[in-house]
Design an enzyme around this catalytic site. Structure first.
Site, PDB file in Angstrom:
ATOM      1  N   CYS A  20     107.313  15.808  63.120  1.00  0.00           N
ATOM      2  CA  CYS A  20     106.035  16.492  63.316  1.00  0.00           C
ATOM      3  C   CYS A  20     105.211  15.680  64.314  1.00  0.00           C
ATOM      4  CB  CYS A  20     105.296  16.686  61.986  1.00  0.00           C
ATOM      5  SG  CYS A  20     104.666  15.183  61.224  1.00  0.00           S
ATOM      6  N   ARG A  26     103.547  16.512  57.423  1.00  0.00           N
ATOM      7  CA  ARG A  26     104.647  17.459  57.252  1.00  0.00           C
ATOM      8  C   ARG A  26     106.025  16.822  57.236  1.00  0.00           C
ATOM      9  NH1 ARG A  26     103.342  21.157  62.121  1.00  0.00           N
ATOM     10  NH2 ARG A  26     102.763  19.121  62.917  1.00  0.00           N
TER      11      ARG A  26
END
Length: 140
Positions: A20, A26
């Protein structure tokens, strides 16, 4: 684009990297979920999972406190430290999963176009979920 075959029939572990932007939300969450799935299925010898970011903003830091909290509420412990993805990471991993299109484009730039093993995480599940701090940890 068809998802990459990640069969572990080879003698070395299947290496998967989640990527990410900053490697504090994430991608460490995806790494933690995948590591949990691998562990609960006793497949630790068949998979090596890690994560990275396309920027160097947070190198050496633990995941964001909100993500740590969301993960803990679901039984996941996120312990990775942020790092930046390098061309060698892309070339060496069997599968590199970008969290969004911008990450995908940046991985392409970093990898100099060597993208045969890079896919979007969304290639493997339904469309994006709003409120990802809580929902991304519940998609498996």
């Amino acid at each position: 684009m068809k998802p990459t075959n990640v069969s572990t029939s080879e003698s070395r572990p299947c290496t998967i990297m989640f990527v990410c932007l900053g490697n504090i939300c994430r991608s460490p969450a995806a790494q933690g979920v995948m590591e949990s799935l691998v562990k609960e299925r006793s497949l630790g010898h068949e998979f090596k999972v890690d994560s990275a970011g396309t920027t160097s903003y947070h190198i050496g830091r633990l995941p964001d406190a909100r993500m740590l909290d969301a993960a803990a509420k679901r039984g996941y412990k996120l312990t990775s430290l942020a790092k930046s993805v390098r061309k060698g990471d892309v070339v060496d991993r069997r599968l590199v999963l970008a969290m969004d299109r911008e990450n995908f484009k940046e991985i392409a730039r970093i990898a100099g176009g060597e993208m045969g093993n890079v896919r979007m995480l969304s290639d493997y599940f339904a469309p994006r979920y709003p409120g990802y701090f809580f929902k991304i940890l519940s998609i498996h």
